[in-house]
Design a protein around this motif. Structure first.
Motif, PDB file in Angstrom:
ATOM      1  N   UNK A   1      18.421  79.685  19.395  1.00 57.83           N
ATOM      2  CA  UNK A   1      17.294  79.536  20.330  1.00 57.83           C
ATOM      3  C   UNK A   1      16.296  78.534  19.803  1.00 57.83           C
ATOM      4  N   UNK A   2      16.092  78.585  18.489  1.00 58.06           N
ATOM      5  CA  UNK A   2      15.099  77.704  17.905  1.00 58.06           C
ATOM      6  C   UNK A   2      15.482  76.233  18.102  1.00 58.06           C
ATOM      7  N   UNK A   3      16.760  75.961  17.881  1.00 58.52           N
ATOM      8  CA  UNK A   3      17.220  74.591  18.067  1.00 58.52           C
ATOM      9  C   UNK A   3      17.201  74.214  19.542  1.00 58.52           C
ATOM     10  N   UNK A   4      17.600  75.140  20.395  1.00 60.11           N
ATOM     11  CA  UNK A   4      17.661  74.849  21.829  1.00 60.11           C
ATOM     12  C   UNK A   4      16.275  74.529  22.392  1.00 60.11           C
ATOM     13  N   UNK A   5      15.249  75.139  21.783  1.00 61.52           N
ATOM     14  CA  UNK A   5      13.883  74.881  22.261  1.00 61.52           C
ATOM     15  C   UNK A   5      13.498  73.427  22.060  1.00 61.52           C
ATOM     16  N   UNK A   6      14.196  72.739  21.163  1.00 53.67           N
ATOM     17  CA  UNK A   6      13.875  71.341  20.903  1.00 53.67           C
ATOM     18  C   UNK A   6      14.635  70.366  21.784  1.00 53.67           C
ATOM     19  N   UNK A   7      15.402  70.885  22.743  1.00 52.61           N
ATOM     20  CA  UNK A   7      16.144  69.997  23.650  1.00 52.61           C
ATOM     21  C   UNK A   7      15.180  69.105  24.418  1.00 52.61           C
ATOM     22  N   UNK A   8      15.584  67.891  24.720  1.00 53.09           N
ATOM     23  CA  UNK A   8      14.701  67.070  25.563  1.00 53.09           C
ATOM     24  C   UNK A   8      14.478  67.791  26.902  1.00 53.09           C
ATOM     25  N   UNK A   9      13.221  67.877  27.351  1.00 51.98           N
ATOM     26  CA  UNK A   9      12.930  68.665  28.554  1.00 51.98           C
ATOM     27  C   UNK A   9      13.655  68.144  29.792  1.00 51.98           C
ATOM     28  N   UNK A  10      14.078  66.873  29.759  1.00 56.78           N
ATOM     29  CA  UNK A  10      14.802  66.335  30.913  1.00 56.78           C
ATOM     30  C   UNK A  10      16.087  67.109  31.170  1.00 56.78           C
ATOM     31  N   UNK A  11      16.672  67.659  30.081  1.00 59.05           N
ATOM     32  CA  UNK A  11      17.969  68.320  30.256  1.00 59.05           C
ATOM     33  C   UNK A  11      17.862  69.592  31.092  1.00 59.05           C
ATOM     34  N   UNK A  12      17.012  70.563  30.696  1.00 57.65           N
ATOM     35  CA  UNK A  12      16.894  71.745  31.563  1.00 57.65           C
ATOM     36  C   UNK A  12      16.378  71.381  32.953  1.00 57.65           C
ATOM     37  N   UNK A  13      15.486  70.399  33.021  1.00 59.45           N
ATOM     38  CA  UNK A  13      14.937  70.030  34.334  1.00 59.45           C
ATOM     39  C   UNK A  13      16.050  69.536  35.257  1.00 59.45           C
ATOM     40  N   UNK A  14      16.850  68.617  34.728  1.00 60.32           N
ATOM     41  CA  UNK A  14      17.929  68.068  35.550  1.00 60.32           C
ATOM     42  C   UNK A  14      18.948  69.149  35.898  1.00 60.32           C
TER      43      UNK A  14
ATOM     44  N   UNK B   1      17.087  57.338  24.829  1.00 57.91           N
ATOM     45  CA  UNK B   1      16.053  57.918  23.971  1.00 57.91           C
ATOM     46  C   UNK B   1      15.991  59.437  24.077  1.00 57.91           C
ATOM     47  N   UNK B   2      16.812  60.006  24.919  1.00 58.57           N
ATOM     48  CA  UNK B   2      16.756  61.459  25.106  1.00 58.57           C
ATOM     49  C   UNK B   2      17.610  62.146  24.050  1.00 58.57           C
ATOM     50  N   UNK B   3      17.090  62.217  22.844  1.00 54.38           N
ATOM     51  CA  UNK B   3      17.884  62.776  21.748  1.00 54.38           C
ATOM     52  C   UNK B   3      17.397  64.183  21.408  1.00 54.38           C
ATOM     53  N   UNK B   4      18.230  64.879  20.671  1.00 59.30           N
ATOM     54  CA  UNK B   4      17.971  66.283  20.322  1.00 59.30           C
ATOM     55  C   UNK B   4      18.029  66.404  18.811  1.00 59.30           C
ATOM     56  N   UNK B   5      16.833  66.246  18.174  1.00 65.80           N
ATOM     57  CA  UNK B   5      16.816  66.221  16.704  1.00 65.80           C
ATOM     58  C   UNK B   5      17.223  67.554  16.095  1.00 65.80           C
TER      59      UNK B   5
END
Lengths: 264, 311, 399
Positions: free
Chosen positions: B148-161, B133-137
């Protein structure tokens, strides 16, 4: 604090000079559960000499060494190294543990194990330079293992493994060498080679203390003897301390068996 | 599948899965050599009660309280296991079994009693994660990776991990020498003045951080396989610790990527309609890798006798 | 309400669950003792986790054949087969590769469980999988048991107990000291396999009640708790079985009083409470007893060392020693021995000297081995023997 049986002779360090002994142990008691294996032990090791710690199986020889070094927590007692608490003098000490307590399947080649002896010089992030590699190789050459630098430690014979540990201790450039059963399970050639190195260390003014179990080689290898069985039985120059009556005090009925097996 | 679909649907889970796998495999190598591999079993089980208590305490299922709760539960379990082992003189495997099963039961009980199952916080999620379910619309094309605008929509799990992985990699590098020396020869390490007790506990602390970071993505049970399988397989490949770490990282990445792809597309190839659990498939692939190395790895045999347990 | 539940007055279903849980707890506790003694407590965790793929495959197979996939005996056979495979992989990995047994356990349990979850997602997408209720096997059933389930568990538990009583002796010997057992003519490999087989049996049977994640608790906790009460294997098996049975019964009764309270976790929590109490207060090995004894022991060591130092006029280095001696009125504030202190010190020194004579006499080898610096000689020798030693002591003094 134990009875006045220790031979106090001219050669041996006396109480007033103990402040400068490489290793002085006072009133050390260590117990596993409710049974003291070392009880109220005193020992003062002579600087620039080779001392054997001897005693029957289960006499607490290895335990004494480990507790003196802080590897085991003692119940009571004080240990000093060159007059200061041992924990502040660790850079002067090289310790060679028993081979049997090590996982030799560990993924490391000979070279890496000897390099561990340089940890105090390297620190966390210090770069390993040519000088360190040379030091490792020269220490390996001294024990005759320079041809095995890249062999995994599990693929060595017992004697070769012991030589690697000696090389690691040499790399530490210590003043006091503490060895736990260095001759256990090693071949004759290795034993002779290790003795030769230890004697070289002594002639350079280093102090050597080894837990030893082969009574027949004590006078040949060592200057001094610490005879123990839970407590100190006798301590002093091998010539005066390593006597039948002292051995009997330490070994009791086991002495006959030990000496017979040594004769065979 | 076209590029856009890959970037929005598959790239984030693959990256998160890989980061999580590496973050677990790094401390896993040392735990394996220290005969403490099963601590990961304990840590990952007690994550559940941690989450439930955190939810009850804060009333939300927002990320940070839940991760804090999981981490606290893991630390409590490590302390309890240690206390039972030392004070009761109980062998560590048994002490682990007592502690983690009791804490897990406590978590299940709490979950049932507070009826939190109505909210999106269920046992299954904690057990097998929600990697799919960790998708990046916002990720429409490769160009989105630079927006940057698109990157801001990354699932937060990605930068966290990614941050967790970075921290763990840095810690491993920084404390490499003390870790290696104390893992090989604890007594010798002490005579160098190294605080071996603290090193051992810190290693478990780092393992906890990896486990807590990863459970959200891959689920708590599958975390165990990432702690144990890649390092174990790496052990069969080499006799150098540095190389073992490298192999384990490679195996972790292969498990994550291949596992995710097989879970998503494998069933389609077989003519089934639905994808299967990605986390489960990642664990399965890591097991297959271990099986292959155990059968044919160049260093699969023991060299030298293992250490005596009593010294 | 709880009283009624405990006395089996909550009706047919609650009674059935309580009886089944008690039987299961007994079988788990007794079997777990042998696993614990053989340092294999977590093998039950591996068994339970690796049963999942077999469970799922059995369900899929039954669905394919057009049967109702929920037939418990068939599911249990599937579980047992895959758990058996898991056990074999663990054995193979730890025997033939460099992997240690704990890592092999962890690898197998996580990989088999992962595979099981993959298969569960397959089932969920199947037409018949919608109401499979296989989640019950993960966390234990929340509802009461059915008559058929109860029968399966009762028969399985009884069989395990029967095997246990037959093989208890060789299993205990092998778990305790495999080398000695082998020398005594026991086939250790076969015995270990029987132990594992029984563990597999209770695990598979217990999965329906406790769930496969929690079954390890029923196998481990009673055995570890029993260890605090006794060191004899035979008693340990009985105590662990009794604790397991009591916890199963009590837990089932409690869960019957509150609707929707899951039985498995309640049983585990009851067992954990029993364990905590045991660990704290058990005589002998309990934590309180051990701490008290250690303090007393440390004090004895310090007093003895202090007395010997006093007797020989040596300085005392440790503050704790001085404090203990002062508290007992053996030294004054300035560190000088009191009348009583001198007398006690003389006794300690005499004892130590006598020991020395004894230890150097080969005839007293057995008695000498009990020397540890603390044991008074009177507890080892008779008065006549001590008189003999005193003679030798005087002789040495003359020399």
């Amino acid at each position: 604090m134990v009875l006045g049986v220790a031979t106090r002779n001219g050669r041996h360090v006396s109480e007033d000079a103990s402040g400068h002994s490489p290793l002085a142990i006072r009133g050390l008691t260590v117990s596993y559960g409710e049974k003291p294996v070392v009880f109220s032990m005193d020992a003062t090791f002579e600087s620039g000499a080779m001392t054997a710690i001897i005693g029957p199986n289960g006499a607490g020889k290895s335990t004494l060494l480990k507790a003196a070094l802080g590897i085991l927590a003692p119940l009571s007692g004080k240990v000093t190294c060159f007059g200061k608490p041992l924990s502040r003098q660790l850079e002067k000490i090289a310790y060679v543990p028993q081979r049997a307590g090590i996982d030799w399947d560990f993924p490391a080649p000979v070279r890496d194990v000897v390099m561990m002896g340089l940890y105090r010089n390297l620190g966390l992030m210090g770069r390993i330079g040519a000088i360190h590699h040379e030091k490792v190789m020269s220490c390996l050459a001294r024990v005759g293992m320079d041809g095995f630098a890249d062999r995994q430690i599990g693929r060595l014979s017992g004697g070769q493994q012991q030589r690697v540990f000696i090389a690691r201790a040499l790399a530490q450039c210590a003043d006091l060498f503490l060895l736990d059963e260095p001759f256990a399970g090693v071949d004759v050639a290795t034993e002779k080679a290790i003795v030769k190195i230890l004697k070289e260390l002594r002639s350079n003014g280093k102090t050597v203390v080894a837990v030893h179990h082969d009574l027949s080689t004590v006078p040949e290898y060592f200057d001094n003897v610490l005879l123990m069985n839970t407590t100190r039985i006798a301590e002093g120059a091998a010539g005066e301390t390593f006597t039948q009556s002292n051995l009997l005090k330490a070994y009791g009925g086991a002495l006959a068996r030990v000496q017979i097996s040594a004769a065979v | 599948m076209n590029g856009a679909e890959f970037i929005s649907l598959s790239l984030p889970p693959i990256l998160i899965g890989s980061f999580a796998a590496i973050a677990c495999a790094l401390p896993g190598n040392f735990l394996l050599l220290r005969r403490q591999a099963l601590i990961s079993d304990a840590i990952s089980h007690v994550v559940l009660p941690g989450i439930v208590v955190a939810f009850i305490a804060t009333g939300t299922i927002s990320t940070w309280p839940i991760m804090a709760g999981a981490a606290i539960a893991a630390f409590i379990s490590i302390a309890l296991i240690d206390a039972i082992r030392r004070m009761g003189g109980i062998e560590s495997g048994a002490a682990m079994g007592v502690v983690f099963s009791a804490m897990f039961a406590f978590g299940v009980l709490l979950l049932e009693m507070t009826n939190t199952s109505s909210i999106h916080l269920d046992v299954e999620h904690a057990l097998y994660g929600n990697l799919e379910s960790l998708v990046w619309f916002e990720g429409q094309s490769w160009a989105s990776l630079l927006s940057f605008k698109a990157l801001a929509g990354l699932p937060p799990e990605l930068p966290r991990m990614a941050i967790i992985l970075l921290i763990i990699a840095l810690l491993t590098r920084l404390f490499w020498r003390p870790l290696k020396i104390s893992t090989f020869d604890d007594g010798f390490a002490r005579t160098l003045g190294l605080p071996t007790g603290i090193i051992g506990l810190s290693l478990m602390g780092v393992a906890t951080i990896s486990a807590v970071g990863a459970f959200d993505a891959v689920g708590s049970i599958i975390v165990i396989s990432m702690f144990i399988c890649p390092p174990s397989a790496a052990r069969m490949m080499t006799n150098r610790l540095e190389m073992q770490i490298a192999w384990s990282v490679a195996f972790a990445i292969i498990s994550a990527v291949l596992g995710y792809v097989l879970a998503g597309y494998g069933p389609l190839w077989l003519g089934l309609d639905n994808a299967v659990s990605a986390a489960g498939m990642i664990a399965t692939v890591s097991g297959l890798i271990l099986a292959m190395t155990a059968i044919a790895g160049p260093c699969r045999k023991r060299a030298g006798v293992p250490a005596l347990s009593s010294g | 309400m709880l009283i009624e539940a405990l006395t089996l007055q909550l009706g047919y279903n609650a009674t059935l669950v309580a009886a089944g849980a008690a039987l299961l707890g007994m079988a788990c506790g007794a079997t777990g003792t042998f696993l614990y003694l053989g340092n294999r407590a977590l093998i039950s965790d591996a068994i339970s986790h690796s049963s999942l793929p077999g469970l799922a495959l059995a369900f899929i197979a039954m669905a394919w054949l057009g049967m109702d996939g929920r037939s418990l005996p068939v599911l249990l056979v599937g579980s047992a087969l895959s758990a058996f495979a898991g056990l074999h992989v663990i054995n193979w990995l730890s025997a033939k590769t460099r992997l240690a047994e704990d890592a092999a356990i962890g690898a197998v349990l996580s990989v088999f469980f992962g595979l099981g979850i993959v298969l569960l997602t397959v089932i969920q997408s199947m037409e018949a999988g919608r109401q499979a209720g296989l989640e019950d096997f993960l966390l234990g059933s929340t509802a009461g048991m059915l008559w058929n389930d109860a029968i399966t568990i009762a028969v399985g538990g009884a069989l395990v107990l029967l095997f246990l009583t037959v093989f208890a002796r060789p299993m205990a010997m092998v778990a305790f000291d495999p080398e000695f057992a082998a020398v005594s003519g026991i086939d250790t490999r076969q015995t270990v396999m029987i132990t594992m087989g029984l563990a597999l049996g209770v695990t598979v049977v217990g999965i329906k009640v406790a769930g496969l994640i929690l079954i390890v608790a029923l196998v481990t906790i009673p055995a570890v708790a029993a260890r605090f009460w006794t060191s004899r294997v035979r008693y340990m098996v009985v105590v662990a079985g009794a604790i397991g049975a009591a916890c199963g019964y009590l837990g089932a009764a409690i869960s019957a009083t509150v609707p929707d309270l899951p039985t498995g976790p309640i049983i585990v929590m009851v067992a954990f409470a029993a364990f905590l109490i045991t660990m704290l207060v058990a005589p002998g090995r309990g934590v309180l007893a051990v701490i008290l004894r250690h303090r007393r022991f440390q004090n004895r060591v310090h007093v003895r060392q202090g007395l010997l130092a006093l007797a020989q006029g040596q300085p005392i280095y440790e503050r704790l020693t001085i404090r203990l001696l002062r508290r007992r009125g053996l030294v004054r504030a300035d560190g000088v021995a009191t009348e009583k202190g001198r007398a006690k010190a003389a006794i300690a020194l005499l004892d130590e000297r006598r020991w020395q004579i004894l230890r150097s006499d080969p005839a007293h080898e057995v008695a000498a081995s009990s020397y540890n610096g603390l044991t008074p000689l009177e507890s080892v020798l008779t008065l006549d023997q001590i008189a003999e030693i005193d003679k030798a002591l005087r002789l040495e003094a003359v020399k």
